[in-house]
Design an enzyme around this catalytic site. Structure first.
Site, PDB file in Angstrom:
ATOM      1  NE  ARG A 188      68.173 -17.903 -14.246  1.00 13.54           N
ATOM      2  CZ  ARG A 188      67.669 -16.800 -14.823  1.00 13.54           C
ATOM      3  NH1 ARG A 188      68.157 -15.628 -14.536  1.00 13.54           N
ATOM      4  NH2 ARG A 188      66.693 -16.909 -15.719  1.00 13.54           N
ATOM      5  NE  ARG A 198      68.528  -7.818 -17.629  1.00  9.95           N
ATOM      6  CZ  ARG A 198      68.479  -9.046 -17.103  1.00  9.95           C
ATOM      7  NH1 ARG A 198      68.672  -9.216 -15.815  1.00  9.95           N
ATOM      8  NH2 ARG A 198      68.227 -10.097 -17.867  1.00  9.95           N
ATOM      9  CG  ASP A 242      59.485 -14.386 -14.383  1.00 11.72           C
ATOM     10  OD1 ASP A 242      59.476 -14.526 -15.616  1.00 11.72           O
ATOM     11  OD2 ASP A 242      60.335 -14.915 -13.644  1.00 11.72           O
ATOM     12  CB  CYS A 294      67.589 -12.296 -12.558  1.00 13.15           C
ATOM     13  SG  CYS A 294      66.805 -10.939 -13.418  1.00 13.15           S
ATOM     14  CE  LYS A 344      62.695 -10.124 -19.113  1.00 10.54           C
ATOM     15  NZ  LYS A 344      63.646 -11.238 -19.063  1.00 10.54           N
ATOM     16  CG  ASN A 345      61.043 -13.751 -20.257  1.00 11.43           C
ATOM     17  OD1 ASN A 345      62.011 -13.000 -20.379  1.00 11.43           O
ATOM     18  ND2 ASN A 345      60.525 -14.058 -19.087  1.00 11.43           N
TER      19      ASN A 345
END
Ligand code: EPZ
Length: 419
Positions: A122, A397, A305, A117, A22-23
């Site tokens: 952040r 997600r 994560d 998230c 995903k990232n």
């Protein structure tokens, strides 16, 4: 809105296929729009909501996207707009990669500030520091970040914080700058390397990705190419932890074992068996593992994560375990949900003190964010009785077909409407 209903206590046996990272994918798709005269075909793109969201944003800019299962074709030859202001932009964190991509190609961008998230403040100060160092003017107005530059000139940039997002975002803009940019104290995650490899396949000149110094020699233009995204280190780590927690024997296919070293090492330290082959890892566990201490760190340290899924395993491991979440200041929202199931956990700031219990008991719990949701699914898989995990849109997600993958391993898990 959907929920997952899980009847716990089943051991897991068999194999699971890991999807594209995903990232990496959420950065590669914005990078692809920097090809002004040709198209990109990118394979191994995961079927997850964050990707669908980002595809909608990129189409809103005037690009043409077609998808055949896990392969996405992006035609950015007609891309005109540098303004990303749809609701989708605020739904995810990685939409901010459009800033670096548009700034690199058009020397300007106007992108709504990102979502993502709720695991901490952040900030994006390191992204801004990098863009300004390259010569861009940056303003934030009405919740939108507006950047523009007459020219982008390569320079040396030292990141005050190791940041995956800032490293990738500034690398995107620097790829089409004039001259050489050196990024120091850069993030070394596998997805940073994957984006650099993708950009080089498009004709960029980037060296050192995967180390803390990345050297980028600006080029005039980027050409469309074919590429395949690396496997998802975090999805793989999540299934490894689930196998260790549930007991049994699970082979996780289509992985790069090197990317999983910190997770494998911790599971072995706890008493699980981990067998590594070229592109798979097998986790064997008789449950009742030994508690361990975890400190999350930038790669190659233990990934933040996987901290939340790991905390579930530590709840039913022997003795006291300490988690030090050194990356994000608010990544323990799942702890209260685990306590509803009988976990013994004390949180003090970024430290969680976990005293292992014999078992967890099923309850109605919620997914507060993506990886917290994964932690609650694992809790349901190991708990006595039935667990309902609600708000699983967070899980969708980042984890493709999560209930089907666990069902194929022997879990008793179904998706139902929350209403
Ligand atoms: C990426 O987020 C990932 N998201 C996160 O994964 C992951 O947890 C994180 O990297 C760390 O590995 C994506 O790739 C889309 P950072 P990012 O910038 O880039 C501080 C998931 O579950 N910081 O490396 O936002 C920041 O507050 C998600 O898939 C600044 O201070 O993370 C944090 O404490 C969740 N200033 C630390 O650096 C900045 O300008 C690391 O953040 C940027 C970051």
């Amino acid at each position: 809105m959907d929920k997952l209903i899980i009847k716990g206590g089943k051991e897991l046996f068999g194999s699971v296929e890991i999807g594209g990272a995903k990232n990496a994918a959420v950065a590669v798709l914005p990078a692809a729009i920097m090809a002004s005269k040709s198209i990109c075909v990118i394979d191994n793109i995961p079927e997850i909501e964050d990707i669908q969201c980002e595809e909608r944003i990129i189409e809103s800019l005037g690009c043409k996207i077609t998808r055949v299962k896990n392969s996405v074709t992006i035609d950015s030859t007609m891309l005109k707009s540098v303004k990303a202001d749809t609701d989708d932009v605020r739904k995810m964190r990685a939409s901010y990669y459009l800033i670096g991509a548009l700034l690199g190609r058009f020397k300007k961008a106007s992108v709504e500030l990102p979502g993502g998230c709720p695991i901490g403040v952040r900030p994006i100060d390191q992204h801004i520091k990098g863009f300004e160092a390259l010569g861009a003017r940056v303003n934030i107005e009405h919740g939108t970040i507006i950047v523009e530059a007459d020219r982008l000139i390569g320079t040396n940039i030292y990141f005050d914080v190791v940041s995956v997002g800032a490293t990738i975002n500034v690398m995107l803009a620097a790829t089409l700058a004039e001259g050489t940019t050196v990024l120091e104290n850069a993030a070394k995650e596998p997805h940073v390397v994957d984006v650099a490899n993708f950009l080089n396949t498009m004709g960029a000149n980037i060296k050192g990705a995967g180390t803390d110094v990345i050297r980028i020699v600006g080029v005039k233009e980027l050409i469309g190419c074919n590429y395949s995204v690396i496997p998802d280190q975090i999805e793989a780590g999540t299934y490894m932890v689930a196998a260790a927690a549930c007991g049994g024997s699970v082979t996780i296919n289509n992985v790069i074992p090197k990317h999983l070293e910190s997770i494998s090492a911790k599971l072995v330290e706890m008493g699980a068996e981990v067998i590594e082959l070229d592109d798979s890892v097998t986790v064997k566990s008789k449950k009742n593992l030994k508690g361990v201490n975890i400190k999350t760190l930038p790669y190659p340290g233990f990934p933040t994560d996987v901290q939340q899924p790991m905390s579930t395993l530590l709840c039913v491991s022997q003795g006291r375990s300490i988690i030090n979440e050194s990356i994000f200041e608010c990544r323990f929202k799942h702890i209260d949900e685990l306590k509803k199931m009988g976990a013994h956990i004390k949180v003090e700031g970024r430290i969680a003190i976990i005293d292992g219990v014999k078992k967890l008991t099923g309850a109605v719990v919620k997914a507060s964010d993506l990886r917290a949701g994964a932690a609650m699914v694992i809790a349901g898989l190991i708990a006595e009785g039935s667990t309902e995990v609600t708000s699983i849109e967070h899980i969708d997600r980042g984890y493709p077909h999560i209930e089907n993958k666990f069902k194929a391993l022997g879990a008793d898990i179904v998706r139902a409407s929350q209403d």
